[in-house]
Design a protein around this motif. Structure first.
Motif, short mmCIF file in Angstrom:
data_model
loop_
_atom_site.label_atom_id
_atom_site.label_comp_id
_atom_site.label_asym_id
_atom_site.label_seq_id
_atom_site.Cartn_x
_atom_site.Cartn_y
_atom_site.Cartn_z
N ILE A 34 -4.00 10.01 -0.17
CA ILE A 34 -5.57 9.94 -0.59
C ILE A 34 -5.60 8.80 -1.79
O ILE A 34 -6.57 8.88 -2.46
CB ILE A 34 -5.60 11.20 -1.04
CG1 ILE A 34 -4.77 11.77 -2.28
CG2 ILE A 34 -5.94 12.16 -0.07
CD1 ILE A 34 -5.21 13.03 -3.03
N HIS A 35 -4.48 7.70 -1.82
CA HIS A 35 -4.96 6.85 -2.90
C HIS A 35 -6.26 6.24 -2.89
O HIS A 35 -6.63 5.82 -3.87
CB HIS A 35 -3.83 5.77 -3.13
CG HIS A 35 -3.83 4.92 -1.88
ND1 HIS A 35 -3.35 5.00 -0.48
CD2 HIS A 35 -4.33 3.50 -1.86
CE1 HIS A 35 -3.56 3.90 0.11
NE2 HIS A 35 -4.10 3.04 -0.60
N ASP A 36 -7.21 6.07 -1.67
CA ASP A 36 -8.21 5.51 -1.79
C ASP A 36 -9.52 6.28 -1.79
O ASP A 36 -10.23 5.96 -1.21
CB ASP A 36 -8.28 4.45 -0.77
CG ASP A 36 -7.66 3.00 -0.81
OD1 ASP A 36 -7.56 2.74 -2.13
OD2 ASP A 36 -7.42 2.40 -0.10
N HIS A 37 -9.01 7.54 -2.01
CA HIS A 37 -9.98 8.73 -1.72
C HIS A 37 -11.45 8.39 -2.69
O HIS A 37 -12.39 8.49 -2.15
CB HIS A 37 -9.59 10.09 -2.17
CG HIS A 37 -10.41 11.21 -2.29
ND1 HIS A 37 -10.78 11.62 -0.90
CD2 HIS A 37 -11.14 11.82 -3.12
CE1 HIS A 37 -11.76 12.47 -1.15
NE2 HIS A 37 -12.07 12.90 -2.19
N THR A 51 -14.46 0.52 -8.53
CA THR A 51 -14.33 1.77 -9.33
C THR A 51 -13.62 2.75 -8.58
O THR A 51 -13.46 3.74 -9.24
CB THR A 51 -15.89 1.99 -9.18
OG1 THR A 51 -16.38 2.45 -8.22
CG2 THR A 51 -16.77 1.16 -10.13
N HIS A 52 -13.18 2.71 -7.18
CA HIS A 52 -12.57 3.71 -6.56
C HIS A 52 -11.32 4.35 -7.24
O HIS A 52 -11.07 5.75 -6.91
CB HIS A 52 -12.20 3.24 -5.14
CG HIS A 52 -11.10 2.59 -5.01
ND1 HIS A 52 -10.88 1.19 -4.99
CD2 HIS A 52 -9.80 3.03 -4.75
CE1 HIS A 52 -9.84 0.61 -4.67
NE2 HIS A 52 -9.06 1.61 -4.53
N PRO A 53 -10.44 3.80 -7.95
CA PRO A 53 -9.42 4.30 -8.58
C PRO A 53 -10.02 5.21 -9.49
O PRO A 53 -9.53 6.58 -9.69
CB PRO A 53 -8.67 3.44 -9.42
CG PRO A 53 -8.87 2.12 -8.64
CD PRO A 53 -10.13 2.16 -8.32
N GLN A 106 -3.87 4.58 -11.11
CA GLN A 106 -3.18 3.34 -11.62
C GLN A 106 -2.64 2.46 -10.33
O GLN A 106 -2.12 1.37 -10.69
CB GLN A 106 -1.78 3.82 -12.33
CG GLN A 106 -2.27 4.46 -13.78
CD GLN A 106 -0.66 4.98 -14.23
OE1 GLN A 106 0.14 4.37 -14.10
NE2 GLN A 106 -0.88 5.70 -15.29
N HIS A 107 -3.18 2.80 -9.30
CA HIS A 107 -2.56 1.87 -7.92
C HIS A 107 -3.09 0.59 -7.91
O HIS A 107 -2.29 0.02 -7.12
CB HIS A 107 -2.80 2.96 -6.74
CG HIS A 107 -3.99 2.76 -5.94
ND1 HIS A 107 -5.07 3.52 -6.38
CD2 HIS A 107 -4.43 1.96 -4.94
CE1 HIS A 107 -6.03 3.29 -5.52
NE2 HIS A 107 -5.86 2.26 -4.75
N HIS A 108 -4.00 0.33 -8.72
CA HIS A 108 -4.45 -1.06 -8.80
C HIS A 108 -4.24 -1.62 -9.96
O HIS A 108 -4.51 -3.01 -10.35
CB HIS A 108 -5.75 -1.49 -8.76
CG HIS A 108 -6.27 -1.27 -6.82
ND1 HIS A 108 -5.98 -2.16 -6.09
CD2 HIS A 108 -6.89 -0.12 -6.18
CE1 HIS A 108 -6.35 -1.89 -4.90
NE2 HIS A 108 -6.53 -0.37 -4.95
N GLU A 109 -3.33 -1.25 -10.97
CA GLU A 109 -2.63 -1.91 -12.50
C GLU A 109 -1.75 -2.74 -11.94
O GLU A 109 -1.13 -2.52 -10.77
CB GLU A 109 -2.20 -0.56 -13.07
CG GLU A 109 -3.12 0.26 -13.69
CD GLU A 109 -4.24 -0.26 -14.71
OE1 GLU A 109 -4.16 -1.38 -14.97
OE2 GLU A 109 -5.12 0.43 -14.93
N ALA A 151 3.18 -0.91 -1.94
CA ALA A 151 2.93 -0.47 -0.26
C ALA A 151 1.50 -0.74 0.17
O ALA A 151 1.44 -1.07 1.30
CB ALA A 151 3.46 1.04 -0.22
N ASP A 152 0.75 -0.54 -0.66
CA ASP A 152 -0.68 -0.83 -0.54
C ASP A 152 -0.92 -2.35 -0.07
O ASP A 152 -1.56 -2.47 1.09
CB ASP A 152 -1.58 -0.40 -1.71
CG ASP A 152 -3.14 -0.38 -1.55
OD1 ASP A 152 -3.39 -0.33 -0.31
OD2 ASP A 152 -3.77 -0.54 -2.54
N VAL A 153 -0.65 -3.28 -1.07
CA VAL A 153 -0.64 -4.60 -0.64
C VAL A 153 -0.13 -5.25 0.86
O VAL A 153 -0.66 -5.72 1.66
CB VAL A 153 -0.34 -5.48 -1.89
CG1 VAL A 153 -0.21 -7.10 -1.56
CG2 VAL A 153 -1.04 -5.21 -3.27
FE FE2 Z 1 -7.02 0.92 -3.42
#
Ligand code: FE2
Length: 336
Positions: free
Chosen positions: A201-204, A230-232, A254-257, A283-285
């Protein structure tokens, strides 16, 4: 015998018939159900046919002795054993207990003493069975809770994916890759469970981004990108009051830090970013670059790997990148 222990099932094993008879009469008079056997072999036959709470076994018997019988009973059945002996010097209490007996009585024994010992063993059995029952109930409710958490996470993942078909599958694949990296890094199973939940759900937080921006073909304007960024924080705000067993809200926040502080929303750097978030970031990138996005075609896995290699140490955690590269090189992970 106290009422609660009445009808307890006892098996008396002794090669001396008179002893068997005396004990059987006395136990029956006290409301216990009593079986008898003249040898270890006969005792095993009875044990395989009847439910027995306590076996009272003489040590010295022709054929199988009481110690051997005790070992077999403890191996195969759920009964307790009280060992009776007239040869106390040959067997220490410790030795008999080590073999699995619950108690040890030296002959001659009075019926009163035997009843006290049986009662004590029955009381311990009752306590143990209550404890086992409580433990299994606790385990069941823990498993149910885990199932509920997984169900809630799945529902949340589906909610954002319904609005944004390009995110559909992305979260699931990121979760799978992040878990594989975490495993490669040797993180413990519980931490990996947390990564699986947060990854899914990281992009929830994209729930608050207008669908037109999410599926806009072509380059986003600065303003539109600002909204996406703003999504994080939105994801964190939605989750922060839920007490997960893992820091799911922080992993999402923190997943875009980025390692060098160039990420968002807080510009955290280095170890100030949770290891879980550093893993999800890679993993996201990788997943996003390898696959098609509304604003560009898929760049492919090779390009994606180049990106993380080039920026290992500066943007991405080098240990995480290395684990990820090894995983893919060894063919241990496939996005499918
Ligand atoms: Fe994201």
């Amino acid at each position: 015998m106290v009422k609660q222990y009445k009808a307890a099932r006892i098996l008396v094993v002794d090669d001396d018939e008179s002893i068997r008879k005396i004990i059987q009469i006395a136990l029956r008079e006290n409301g216990l159900v009593c079986f008898t056997a003249s040898s270890g072999d006969e005792a095993i036959t009875i044990l395989s046919e009847e439910t027995i709470d306590v076996v009272i076994a003489d040590i010295h018997m022709p054929g199988m002795d009481g110690i051997e019988l005790t070992k077999i009973v403890k191996d195969r059945y759920k009964s307790d054993v009280i060992v009776l002996t007239g040869f106390v010097q040959e067997f220490t209490y410790e030795r008999v207990v080590e073999e699995g007996a619950s108690d040890f009585i030296q002959k001659p024994v009075t019926i009163e003493e035997l009843l006290v010992r049986i009662k004590r063993v029955l009381k311990e059995r009752k306590l143990l069975s209550e404890r086992n029952k409580a433990e299994s109930e606790l385990q069941n409710s823990y498993e149910q809770l885990q199932k509920a958490i997984k169900g809630i996470i799945h529902a949340m993942a589906v909610t954002v994916e319904i609005r944004d078909p390009y995110t559909a599958g992305h979260q699931k694949r990121v979760a799978a890759l992040a878990c594989a990296i975490a495993e490669e890094l040797g993180l413990n199973a519980d931490t990996i469970d947390g990564i699986r939940m947060a990854g899914a759900i990281h992009d929830h937080g994209k729930i608050s981004v207008p669908a037109e921006i999410l599926s806009k073909p072509g380059q986003l304007t600065r303003f539109e990108f600002g909204i996406i960024k703003t999504h994080p924080q939105v994801g964190y705000d939605i989750l922060r009051n839920i007490e997960f067993p893992w820091p799911v809200d922080q992993m999402i926040l923190q997943h875009h830090e980025r390692l060098n502080g160039s990420g968002y929303p807080a510009g955290l750097s280095g170890k100030k970013i949770l290891i879980e978030a550093r893993i999800i970031a890679v993993a996201d990138v990788l997943e996003a670059m390898a696959n098609h996005r509304p604003y560009r075609p898929a760049l492919g896995i090779e390009k994606a790997l180049e990106e993380i290699k080039k920026n290992r140490d500066s943007i991405y955690d080098p240990d995480v990148v290395n684990a990820c590269l090894k995983l893919l090189a060894d063919g241990k992970f496939d996005f499918e």
